[in-house]
Structure formats: C-alpha cells, structure tokens
Scaffold this active site. Structure first.
Site, PDB file in Angstrom:
ATOM      1  N   GLU A 104       0.794  -1.225   0.000  1.00 35.42           N
ATOM      2  CA  GLU A 104       0.000   0.000   0.000  1.00 35.42           C
ATOM      3  C   GLU A 104       0.832   1.282   0.000  1.00 35.42           C
ATOM      4  O   GLU A 104       0.729   2.133   0.889  1.00 35.42           O
ATOM      5  CB  GLU A 104      -0.977   0.002   1.182  1.00 35.42           C
ATOM      6  CG  GLU A 104      -1.984  -1.130   1.107  1.00 35.42           C
ATOM      7  CD  GLU A 104      -3.053  -1.070   2.185  1.00 35.42           C
ATOM      8  OE1 GLU A 104      -4.122  -1.658   1.980  1.00 35.42           O
ATOM      9  OE2 GLU A 104      -2.818  -0.439   3.247  1.00 35.42           O
ATOM     10  N   GLU A 112      -6.578  -7.230  -1.686  1.00 38.38           N
ATOM     11  CA  GLU A 112      -7.143  -7.056  -0.341  1.00 38.38           C
ATOM     12  C   GLU A 112      -8.565  -6.541  -0.451  1.00 38.38           C
ATOM     13  O   GLU A 112      -8.830  -5.579  -1.184  1.00 38.38           O
ATOM     14  CB  GLU A 112      -6.346  -6.043   0.495  1.00 38.38           C
ATOM     15  CG  GLU A 112      -5.026  -6.519   1.034  1.00 38.38           C
ATOM     16  CD  GLU A 112      -4.454  -5.545   2.072  1.00 38.38           C
ATOM     17  OE1 GLU A 112      -5.256  -4.892   2.780  1.00 38.38           O
ATOM     18  OE2 GLU A 112      -3.225  -5.452   2.151  1.00 38.38           O
TER      19      GLU A 112
END
Length: 407
Positions: free
Chosen positions: A209, A324
């Site tokens: 991320e 995710e």
C-alpha cells in the site's frame, strides 16, 4: 491494511468440502504439481501457468513468517496453508519483511535474524508441498513490522538528514537499503532452492500500500516504482512483479473515481511501468467512504472494481488482482451476514470477469487468522472454522474459480 500487521477442518465445513470433494479428487494430481516447475506468468490480460490460463482465489495471512519462526506457533502457519489447499485456494499473500523492533527479520540494514528467515523458508516449503502460490511483499508503507519509517530511521542513525518518512522513496541511502534486502537472494534451507528459482512464489510485491502524500502528483512514487521494479527484475527475472497499490487514480486519468482524495499514487501511470507485470487493487469502503450507508459503500466497491477491470484491460493491457478486501466487525451496522454479502459481491465480480476472459483473475480477502491469535485481530479477521457461513462463501468461490481452469 494500514496497521497490518489453523486451521483444522471441522464438521462445520463438512458440507462445503463434500460439495467440492469430487472436484478436488479429479484434480488432486494437478493441485500437487501446480507449483512444481511452472512459474506463473502474465500474458496479455491473463495469467498463465505452463501456457494454460490460471485463475486464483485465496486470502491474506500476513503473519505466516512470524508464527512459523517459533516452533511453538509453527502449527498455526502450517494449518492455515493446509486449510487453503483443502478449500482449493491457489494463492496466499504474506509478508517477507519485518524490519527492526521485536523479533525482526532484518535487525538493521543487511543484518538478519536467521530464526525468522527459517520461518519464511518453512512457509514457502509448506506452500510448495500443498500446491499453493505465494505473493511475497518486501516492505510496508505503514509502521507495522517496521515499514518505510524504519528505513528512514536507519538512515538517520547513520547521520543522514531525512525530513519525512516519504524520503524513503527519494533517498539514495534508503533505496540502497531496499535493494540490499536479502530476501531476493535467499536460498531456502529446507528445500535447498533459491527463492528466485522457486515457482511457489507467484510474484514479488514491491511495497504494501505505497502512499506518498508529500507529492500528490505521483511523480515521486513513479520514479521509485520504475527504479525498484527494474531492480527486482534484474536480480530475479523468473518471477512477476507487482507494486502493492490500493488502486487510487492520479493525474493521468480518472482521479474523480477516487473516494474523495488522492494518496500520491497513479493507478494508470504506475502500472504502465514495463517491469510491472500486473495491477492490484485493495478496497475498504467501510473506511474510505465511512460516512456513507452500507448500501452506498457496497455500490462504491462495485464501481471501484468495474472501473479498474475496464482500465486494466483497455489501458494497461495487464491482468488485475484484488489483493485485499474486507469488511470490519468494528464498522457501524456490521453483521456476519453483511460481511458474507460483501464477499459475494466481490467474488461475483471477479468470477464474471474471469469467466468472460476479462482482466480480473482473482481475489484475496483480508485476512485469515488462526485460533489462539486473538491479540492479532483488527476487525477484518476471519477464523474459518468459527464462521461457517463465511467459510461456505469462500469455498463456493474456490470451487467455481477452480472450475474455470482447464483439466
């Protein structure tokens, strides 16, 4: 997830397993061989293994190396991988980093904890034995397990004047620390196979991320991604590389598709880097559009997926994975039924794309934990043997995704 961080088959899953048992038996030999000598590849907008289309389903279990490094907890890692194989999952995403702090993999730049490395060796060996692929992430954007903050602190400890954690992406010192990370050149002491020669690894993830909010233009991250993706490929040309992006759009196009803000990434420009093999998205509408109703949050996810699937096919011309997604028990109005419904929404979009030859070829939910890991919970955790309905949803998706693969 920002804070990131056995499964024994019980009778509650018996009905699910019986429903897919025939498929498992028919493909038992294939499952055992899936990670044996066949590297996963990106070919246009599809993944292939041995020249055949490959579709994935699975989950995140970021803690596998940590637990496997302790003989007393190793059964938790082995059990989760065993259950993944039993459900016909094909792909698990996990951390190949732990920088500084308590029980690190990397104690300081270039100095490693062999016990932790043996834990990662064990995870890869167990995945290989069970016909599973792994996405291995190389560093965290967040503070959990060290992250870019630890790299910047290491540079400061050596006398370098770095102003913010985002200097991780700019500093020649921290970039060299990253390039020296020994995971890429590790030889597994259990299997005797170098990581770079092991097909069990589906792909390397550059960073979990990434965000660079000191440069919303995305240029800082674009330069870092270009440099590091090329470097990883130069060390290991066998494996695919992905960035670890959440999917936020930037200056190149579709910035208005974001949930009201940008984070210094550019889904289009970043993934057009030639050394990046496929795109990824994450989605947490319960966080990103927290003021919206549950229905509005689910609608956001539908559009988020549709936009990225379309752009991956038409603009990037690369495959896409939802690496995710989840629904937190700490969100207002949460119920297990709502979580199951959200999982179905994501899975239906993934399956429709894969079935129709679209760019999206798999989804990995966040996250599976084992019994006895209560201190590791973040609200998104799923203990499959304690949640029959969610296990049913996951097993159903595994079965129909498996059905797309040629016999």
């Amino acid at each position: 997830m920002g804070s990131k961080r056995r499964v024994i088959l019980l009778p509650t899953l018996a009905v699910v397993i019986l429903a897919i048992a025939a498929a498992v038996l028919l493909h038992a030999g294939e499952a055992a061989d899936v990670a044996d000598g066949q590297f996963a590849r990106a070919s246009g907008t599809r993944f292939t293994v041995g020249g055949r289309p490959f579709y994935s389903n699975g989950f995140n279990a970021y803690w596998l190396m940590y637990m496997a490094s302790d003989p007393g907890d190793r059964s938790k890692a082995a059990g989760v991988l065993r259950q993944a194989a039993s459900l016909r999952a094909t792909l698990v995403r996990t951390w190949a980093f732990s920088d500084g702090g308590y029980r690190p993999l990397q104690k300081s730049p270039g100095v490693y904890n062999e016990d932790m490395f043996m834990g990662l060796d064990f995870v890869i060996a167990e995945a290989k034995k069970r016909g599973l692929y792994l996405i291995l992430s190389l560093v965290n954007n967040w503070d959990g397990f060290g992250g870019k903050k630890q790299y910047v602190q290491w540079a400061r400890d050596q006398g370098h004047n770095l102003g913010s954690d985002d200097d991780f992406f700019r500093s020649d010192v921290t970039k060299q620390f990253y390039k020296n990370h020994a995971v890429l050149t590790r030889v597994n002491k259990i299997t005797g196979v170098a990581y770079k020669d092991d097909p069990t690894i589906f792909a390397w993830e550059l960073i979990n991320e990434p965000r660079c909010q000191s440069d919303f233009s995305g240029k800082t991250l674009q330069a870092w991604i270009t440099e590091m993706a090329g470097y990883v490929k130069s060390v290991d040309p066998n494996h695919m590389v992905e960035i670890g992006l959440e999917g936020f759009y930037g200056e190149s196009m579709h910035k208005n598709f974001n949930p009201g803000y940008t984070v210094g990434t550019d889904f289009i420009a970043n993934n057009l880097v030639p050394a990046v093999d496929f795109a990824t998205i994450h989605s947490y509408p319960d966080q990103w559009v927290s003021g919206a109703s549950s229905d509005e949050q689910v609608a956001f996810m539908r559009k988020w997926m549709a936009d990225h699937i379309r752009d991956s096919a038409a603009v990037l011309r690369k495959p896409l994975l939802v690496t995710e997604f989840g629904w937190s028990a700490r969100s207002n109005g949460y119920t297990v039924a709502a979580r199951d419904g959200y999982f179905r929404t994501v899975y239906d979009a993934v399956y429709a794309s894969a079935r129709e030859g679209g760019a999206c070829a798999g989804g990995l939910f966040w996250q599976v934990v084992a019994p006895g890991m209560e201190s590791w919970t973040d609200g998104y955790e799923v203990v499959l043997e304690r949640s029959k309905s969610t296990a049913d949803v996951v097993a159903h998706q595994c079965a129909r995704i498996a059905g797309l693969s040629p016999a």
